[in-house]
Design a protein around this motif. Structure first.
Motif, short mmCIF file in Angstrom:
data_model
loop_
_atom_site.label_atom_id
_atom_site.label_comp_id
_atom_site.label_asym_id
_atom_site.label_seq_id
_atom_site.Cartn_x
_atom_site.Cartn_y
_atom_site.Cartn_z
N ILE A 252 0.86 -1.18 0.00
CA ILE A 252 0.00 0.00 0.00
C ILE A 252 0.90 1.23 0.00
CG2 ILE A 252 -1.79 1.26 1.27
CD1 ILE A 252 -2.43 -1.61 2.52
N TYR A 253 0.86 1.96 -1.11
CA TYR A 253 1.68 3.15 -1.25
C TYR A 253 0.87 4.41 -0.93
CZ TYR A 253 4.69 0.41 -4.58
OH TYR A 253 5.50 -0.50 -5.21
N SER A 254 1.45 5.30 -0.14
CA SER A 254 0.95 6.68 -0.05
C SER A 254 2.15 7.57 -0.33
CB SER A 254 0.39 6.99 1.34
OG SER A 254 -0.81 6.26 1.57
N THR A 255 2.04 8.40 -1.35
CA THR A 255 3.23 9.16 -1.76
C THR A 255 3.14 10.64 -1.39
OG1 THR A 255 2.43 9.80 -3.96
CG2 THR A 255 3.46 7.62 -3.74
N TYR A 256 4.31 11.25 -1.35
CA TYR A 256 4.49 12.67 -1.06
C TYR A 256 5.42 13.17 -2.16
CZ TYR A 256 2.99 10.99 3.60
OH TYR A 256 2.31 10.40 4.64
N GLN A 257 4.85 13.62 -3.30
CA GLN A 257 5.64 13.84 -4.50
C GLN A 257 5.92 15.32 -4.79
OE1 GLN A 257 3.39 10.09 -6.55
NE2 GLN A 257 4.66 11.27 -7.93
N ALA A 258 7.15 15.57 -5.21
CA ALA A 258 7.64 16.93 -5.44
C ALA A 258 7.11 17.51 -6.74
CB ALA A 258 9.17 16.91 -5.46
N VAL A 259 7.05 18.84 -6.78
CA VAL A 259 6.54 19.54 -7.96
C VAL A 259 7.47 19.44 -9.17
CG1 VAL A 259 5.18 21.19 -6.62
CG2 VAL A 259 7.55 21.77 -7.22
N ALA A 260 8.75 19.14 -8.94
CA ALA A 260 9.67 18.99 -10.08
C ALA A 260 9.18 17.88 -11.01
CB ALA A 260 11.09 18.70 -9.60
N GLY A 261 8.41 16.95 -10.47
CA GLY A 261 7.83 15.89 -11.30
C GLY A 261 6.90 16.43 -12.37
N SER A 262 6.40 17.65 -12.19
CA SER A 262 5.54 18.28 -13.19
C SER A 262 6.35 19.17 -14.14
CB SER A 262 4.47 19.14 -12.52
OG SER A 262 3.76 18.40 -11.55
N GLY A 263 7.66 19.17 -13.98
CA GLY A 263 8.51 20.01 -14.83
C GLY A 263 8.53 21.45 -14.36
#
Lengths: 336, 336
Positions: A152-163
């Motif tokens: 079970i993944y819950s992520t905390y993802q950075a905005v750099a992933g959106s370019g």
């Protein structure tokens, strides 16, 4: 040692620029270097190993040249159009978009996990989703030892992933400016929304984590679910991962296992206390793991926290590592 | 309608100030109002319903006066010392610290969930942990309908939960300043560390979520685990919650159930797309829920995302709502 002709498609984007940087740092001997991008960015200058290059327009004839491999980070549509053209011209494409990942003919590779799959390529190799890559590096040694039943993944993802657009929204947002890219304010907020929604209520990002986990670990029996969340962090994804294993495990043994796993750095000492955050991962290719502990709510359960640089290991570095592996295995036939 | 003499202990802190604000907005008729705080803050002025009050020092004689109830938000140590003194003087203490929550003699109350427990008080009523409160409001109707077997919490918690020090660290951090309170930079980062670590590898915050879920739902068979994480958000906690039910459920039916549940607002439409974030919750007493979907990785599983204002519903408002409930039930014997 052989010398390689290398193209970078999407050379002016956040990931493309990092691909240039990581390739520069690598031991890969580059003969000809071809930065490419859409017509909008063609003509821009980029520097590689001290030499300035003009970005070429990516078009149908870009791969008529003698190129060994091309690192693509130009979006799904561009990859759909140009990766097959490159492959037809004997260029090995290592593609960072989601376009080819679930194609049965295309290997999906994390070098620490399933490197040999890369050798089966018919011309295109897919780089997995950023969140999936960092999870795989940590989960593989645990899966080998204890066999994962459920994740079970819950992520905390950075905005750099959106370019660049994502980065700008956060930069402006903390100064009180408005979002231009995200549909809801990202500054000082968390959005449970990455990529488009699908009919079953999951986002594409969540389904990537489910499907890519199966394909990379080569085990379709693992039960997987995910909630992926954008957080106001510039670079580096964090993940809260809950695991259920088939076999019993010892927490200290699992920690040792991870300490000896390739590409993993364990930072996990509650007596300090010490745990990894994106500050550890940023700028590095290793995945950091901590908060490794028994989940008492299920038989043979574990919780852990893992962190990685989503632009390096989650994207650019993983593609370069795939290229390094192909070179090491003399896939291009240039090594003695 | 009766009039009440009310004290606020810790009246100058983030939660204490919000208690004053929420009490002000409420329909509770207040006769005498006694803001109290430590000697350090005594002498400061606070305004309540247009009248200025001087904050008194909280001491052994603070509750010699005729006071009906006292809202405490003064930390565990202060509560340990003064709540029993107040209770001995027939003052009902509604305490926001973690000091009394797991005490068998002390009810732990979320008014939408287990209001009647409040009536069993022997003088102290505990307000649950902020993350637990908002989860309980959402989980209660689902538990009643489908019986929860297991819960996995991953939280995204705002710095306001750490009080003024936490808010300052984020304010300064985004400007490039250093943390003074958090051990690791909170600006543009996520820290899997809230409250102290315990021997089993969990933080106290995580164990609060486990233990308080059992006590509030009155069901110790539910399996619970948690990973609690501080994120760079000023106000409002978000939670990724994974649920496993004993009974089968229908997603649309569950969504309807939540729409009709007290204190819950459903914001969940992927066709917009629409989902809740802290921007919805901030300033409100309702808990917002969205991303309600089947978890295909387990029989009768569900994922959801819930958001609440941790200073209002997660702290101040919940204490005032408990007081309102006691008044409605004529616990103080002043209503006709």
């Amino acid at each position: 040692m052989g010398k390689y002709n290398v193209a970078i498609a999407g050379a002016t984007g956040v990931v493309g620029q990092k691909m240039i940087e990581v390739l520069e740092e690598s031991n890969i001997a580059v003969d000809n270097f071809y930065p490419m991008a859409s017509s909008r960015s063609a003509g821009k200058k980029v520097t590689f190993r001290g030499k300035e290059y003009t970005v070429e327009e990516l078009n149908e004839h870009s791969f008529d040249k003698d190129i060994d491999f091309a690192l693509f980070s130009a979006g799904g549509g561009t990859s759909k159009k140009f990766a097959p053209i490159a492959a037809k011209n004997n260029v090995v494409v290592i593609d960072n978009s989601s376009q080819w990942r679930m194609d049965d003919e295309v290997p999906l590779v994390v070098p620490e996990v399933n490197p040999k799959d890369a050798l089966k390529t018919k011309g295109i190799i897919a780089n997995p989703n950023c969140s999936t890559i960092q999870a795989m590096v940590v989960l593989k040694p645990l899966h080998d030892a204890y066999k994962i039943k459920r994740v079970i993944y819950s992520t905390y993802q950075a905005v750099a992933g959106s370019g660049i657009k994502g980065i700008k929204d956060l930069e402006e947002g903390v100064k009180g400016g408005k979002n231009e890219f995200y549909p809801v304010q990202i500054a000082y907020n968390c959005l449970p929304h990455i990529d488009d929604f699908t009919e079953n209520g999951y986002t594409k990002e969540e389904l990537k984590m489910v499907n890519e986990t199966h394909k990379i670990l080569g085990d379709y029996d693992i039960k997987v679910t995910a909630t992926t969340v954008r957080v106001p962090v510039f670079v580096g994804h964090s993940e809260s991962i809950n695991l259920e294993f088939e076999k019993p495990f010892d927490v200290d043994e699992a920690r040792e296992l991870l300490k000896n796993a390739p590409g993993v750095i364990v930072k996990d000492d509650i007596s300090v206390p010490e745990y990894p955050t994106v500050l550890d991962a940023a700028g590095n290719d290793e995945v950091y793991v901590g908060r490794i502990r028994r989940d008492f709510s299920v038989k043979s359960g574990m919780n852990l926290w893992c962190v990685g640089d989503n632009i390096r290991k989650g994207a650019a570095s993983n593609t370069v590592q795939i290229a390094e592996y192909l070179i090491k295995e003399n896939f291009f036939g240039k090594e003695n």
